[in-house]
Scaffold this motif. Structure first.
Motif, mmCIF file in Angstrom:
data_model
loop_
_atom_site.group_PDB
_atom_site.id
_atom_site.type_symbol
_atom_site.label_atom_id
_atom_site.label_comp_id
_atom_site.label_asym_id
_atom_site.label_seq_id
_atom_site.Cartn_x
_atom_site.Cartn_y
_atom_site.Cartn_z
ATOM 1 N N MET A 1 121.038 64.724 25.645
ATOM 2 C CA MET A 1 119.787 64.254 25.075
ATOM 3 C C MET A 1 118.685 64.338 26.124
ATOM 4 S SD MET A 1 120.719 61.046 22.647
ATOM 5 C CE MET A 1 121.809 61.223 21.246
ATOM 6 N N TRP A 2 118.322 65.558 26.454
ATOM 7 C CA TRP A 2 117.274 65.818 27.447
ATOM 8 C C TRP A 2 116.542 67.061 26.978
ATOM 9 C CZ3 TRP A 2 115.716 69.758 30.632
ATOM 10 C CH2 TRP A 2 114.879 69.425 31.706
ATOM 11 N N ASN A 308 110.466 62.825 28.288
ATOM 12 C CA ASN A 308 111.673 62.228 27.718
ATOM 13 C C ASN A 308 111.522 60.736 27.482
ATOM 14 O OD1 ASN A 308 114.107 64.304 27.588
ATOM 15 N ND2 ASN A 308 112.790 64.874 29.284
ATOM 16 N N TYR A 312 111.794 58.944 23.772
ATOM 17 C CA TYR A 312 112.724 57.836 23.539
ATOM 18 C C TYR A 312 111.975 56.590 23.072
ATOM 19 C CZ TYR A 312 116.395 54.384 24.270
ATOM 20 O OH TYR A 312 117.312 53.380 24.082
ATOM 21 N N ARG A 316 113.134 54.442 19.801
ATOM 22 C CA ARG A 316 113.897 53.215 20.010
ATOM 23 C C ARG A 316 113.150 52.022 19.410
ATOM 24 N NH1 ARG A 316 118.865 50.974 20.711
ATOM 25 N NH2 ARG A 316 118.875 49.336 22.294
ATOM 26 N N PHE A 408 114.425 53.608 29.101
ATOM 27 C CA PHE A 408 115.683 53.814 28.377
ATOM 28 C C PHE A 408 116.591 52.586 28.417
ATOM 29 C CE2 PHE A 408 114.203 58.046 29.194
ATOM 30 C CZ PHE A 408 114.692 58.843 28.173
ATOM 31 N N TYR A 411 120.760 52.578 28.459
ATOM 32 C CA TYR A 411 121.104 53.966 28.181
ATOM 33 C C TYR A 411 120.639 54.894 29.303
ATOM 34 C CZ TYR A 411 122.388 52.720 23.393
ATOM 35 O OH TYR A 411 123.007 52.176 22.294
ATOM 36 N N GLY A 412 119.608 54.493 30.007
ATOM 37 C CA GLY A 412 119.119 55.335 31.093
ATOM 38 C C GLY A 412 120.082 55.443 32.247
ATOM 39 N N THR A 415 125.063 58.994 31.664
ATOM 40 C CA THR A 415 124.757 60.419 31.716
ATOM 41 C C THR A 415 124.329 60.994 30.371
ATOM 42 O OG1 THR A 415 127.094 60.975 31.353
ATOM 43 C CG2 THR A 415 126.330 60.785 33.635
ATOM 44 N N GLU A 416 124.608 60.306 29.294
ATOM 45 C CA GLU A 416 124.294 60.838 27.964
ATOM 46 C C GLU A 416 122.816 61.157 27.805
ATOM 47 O OE1 GLU A 416 124.638 59.446 23.266
ATOM 48 O OE2 GLU A 416 125.365 58.149 24.876
ATOM 49 N N PHE A 417 121.959 60.368 28.425
ATOM 50 C CA PHE A 417 120.521 60.548 28.242
ATOM 51 C C PHE A 417 119.860 61.313 29.389
ATOM 52 C CE2 PHE A 417 121.409 57.520 25.038
ATOM 53 C CZ PHE A 417 120.435 57.699 24.069
ATOM 54 N N ILE A 419 118.273 61.058 32.010
ATOM 55 C CA ILE A 419 117.179 60.661 32.897
ATOM 56 C C ILE A 419 117.741 60.286 34.263
ATOM 57 C CG2 ILE A 419 117.210 58.258 32.101
ATOM 58 C CD1 ILE A 419 114.127 60.291 33.244
#
Length: 580
Positions: A1-2, A308, A312, A316, A408, A411-412, A415-417, A419
């Protein structure tokens, strides 16, 4: 997700309105055939490559990293194909002279290209980022036969160069290096020694790698006065491998797709670049180009973080915002972009990114002017801006990536996001190509005090001119007044530092870091005062015009606190530091 989308509209705004670059190009015979539509077309093609080829490899390259086996380095899957597309697109030749096979376009357009490359994939761009600096170094200092042999390889992208300075005992102090060069009867040299932290020292993107190596001759004087520069190819013209061996790669915090190598030179054949014992003078041509590019890395990181975080924050949903625009329907919870804390972060990200872009492109524009008129004010301003851009931009790259990560939330941190990768990747830029502390010393002690303020006076004159022009614009007058006051403060600070240095020779070193930051803030103030003024040329209903005025207002609202911080620290540096 980047994701990354090149900010082409803002890039064009800087070229067309902030710099008025097309007018300058028309007055320069080297660029007289270049106009804004062609420049925009170049940027659009660069955006397609960065977004479509490099950005999708960014996260994958970080996860896979580079692999070393028996002296050979494999880059992450997709990097070789991306480099092939880069070469086929003619990008290595963009700002190189036509007589060497280049396109002869300005470094200003190359700066925009570099921003896109670093924003989309910092690790991949490490392989190509040093090439233009090496081209300039050879063009300025290499013997004609050496230029004829190797410049076409760099311009075409058939070979990639490296910069080999650092040794285990010699980092920032290159005067301690031990690598030796022995002259040979045929005019070449044999180099023996080791180098480390060499970006792209070994890879699989090109068959040949051109190492620019600092080394000592047998009769060289000690220290930095006894250093010479040599070109050492990985592969010799007869097809034989030269005596250069990669004995390992570093496992790093970030830019994991960039091979950071340890190299051993074992009777490697090389050729002198420039004069004997004058290697640093030749190498600095390459390093100054590299420092501007490293600054653009910081800009790329801020832009990617801003994009990004903005995306987000729009998606969110959390809690009710204390206030929301009238056109937004009332609901149980709002996108976090409406919450004041997040609005401040997002505004700072946007103001920092767009302000840095104007200043970074201005520096490249000055380099274009200086190249064709070495006695112009541009030739004095460009070296002054270099340490500020390198240090201030890279610090903002890390700082703003950290702020973006906060948007984020938890979540920040995963690694999924992605940032968190931007934060890790951005940190190295504050260290390499001369640490930011060295840049601060260079700025204050060598570029300001030792110069008796001549170049700095030219910079202040540029800022004061903008303040005077902005003062005639009603809605921009407050910004102009703040910029003028900042110029007065800068002039007073330089005078005070010079006076205190007479009694305390260490004082400028203590004040240097905050002085550089103060100069960086002043340049952003310059960027936003001018952006607000020239944005009035846009149609009244153009959203960009309103956004520029909004960002300028935000910047100058929050400017006093930043000034107070750095001015207070400079004044407080009068107290000597204890030894610990």
């Amino acid at each position: 997700m980047w994701s990354y989308e090149a900010p082409l509209r803002d890039m064009q705004f800087v070229l067309e309105h902030w710099l008025q670059a097309p007018d300058t190009w028309q007055r320069n015979p080297a660029f007289a055939a270049l106009d804004l539509p062609l420049a925009v077309q170049v940027l659009e093609e660069a955006a397609r490559f960065s977004q479509g080829v490099l950005a999708p490899l960014n996260g994958h390259g970080d996860r896979q990293g580079c692999r070393w086996q028996a002296g050979q380095v494999s880059t992450p899957d997709g990097f070789v194909a991306a480099y092939r597309a880069y070469v086929e697109g003619g990008w290595p030749a963009l700002a190189c002279a036509e007589e060497q096979g280049g396109q002869g376009l300005p470094q200003l357009l190359d700066a925009a290209l570099q921003e896109m490359l670093y924003a989309s994939n910092h690790a991949w761009a490490m392989y190509t980022g040093i090439a233009h600096g090496a081209y300039l170094c050879l063009k300025a200092h290499a013997a004609p036969w050496l230029q004829a042999r190797y410049l076409p390889d760099i311009v075409s992208g058939q070979a990639l160069p490296t910069m080999c300075l650092t040794e285990p005992q010699a980092g920032s102090d290159v005067g301690l290096l031990r690598c030796r060069a022995e002259p040979q009867a045929d005019g070449s040299y044999r180099l023996n020694g080791s180098k480390l932290f060499i970006s792209g020292g070994e890879h699989d993107l090109t068959a040949n790698i051109l190492h620019l190596v600092l080394a000592r001759l047998p009769d060289a004087p000690p220290g930095s006065r006894g250093i010479s520069l040599f070109l050492v190819p990985k592969q010799l013209d007869d097809g034989q491998a030269n005596g250069v061996h990669c004995d390992g790669i570093e496992h790093k915090m970030g830019i994991k797709g960039s091979a950071t190598c340890s190299l051993v030179f074992d009777a490697a054949q090389g050729w002198l670049i420039g004069d004997v014992n004058r290697g640093l003078a030749a190498m600095f041509v390459m390093m100054n180009s590299a420092r501007l590019h490293v600054g653009l890395q910081g800009l790329g990181h801020v832009e990617a973080a801003w994009q990004n975080a903005r995306q987000y924050a729009a998606e969110r949903v959390q809690m009710r915002a204390p206030s929301r625009p009238e056109e937004v329907a009332a609901q149980a919870a709002d996108p976090i972009r409406y919450h004041p804390a997040m609005r401040r972060v997002l505004l700072e990200l946007r103001a920092t990114s767009e302000g840095m872009r104007a200043i970074g492109y201005w520096a490249a524009h000055l380099l274009d002017q200086a190249e064709h008129d070495p006695h112009s004010s541009a030739a004095q301003l460009a070296p002054l801006l270099t340490p500020i851009i390198k240090a201030f931009f890279t610090e903002q790259g890390f700082r703003q990536a950290s702020h973006a990560l906060q948007v984020f939330g938890g979540y920040g941190y995963v690694t999924e996001f992605a940032i968190e990768q931007t934060l890790r990747d951005s940190r190295i830029a504050m260290i390499y190509e001369g640490s930011n502390e060295i840049q601060a010393n260079d700025l204050l002690l060598r570029k300001v005090l030792a110069d008796e303020g001549r170049a700095f006076g030219l910079l202040l004159a540029e800022l004061r001119t903008e303040a005077a022009q902005g003062g005639e614009c009603g809605e921009c007058a407050g910004f102009a007044q703040a910029l003028g006051s900042l110029c007065d403060a800068l002039a007073s600070v330089v005078e005070a530092i010079g006076e205190r240095a007479l009694d305390d020779s260490e004082y400028p070193y203590r004040a240097a870091p905050d002085f550089l930051q103060l100069c960086g803030v002043a340049l952003l103030a310059f960027a936003w005062a001018r952006a607000a003024r020239v944005s009035r040329a846009l149609p009244e209903d153009d959203p960009l015009r309103a956004a520029k005025l909004q960002s300028a207002g935000f910047f100058f609202d929050y400017l006093p606190s930043r000034l107070a911080q750095h001015l207070g620290a400079i004044d407080g540096a009068r107290a000597a530091l204890a030894f610990v």
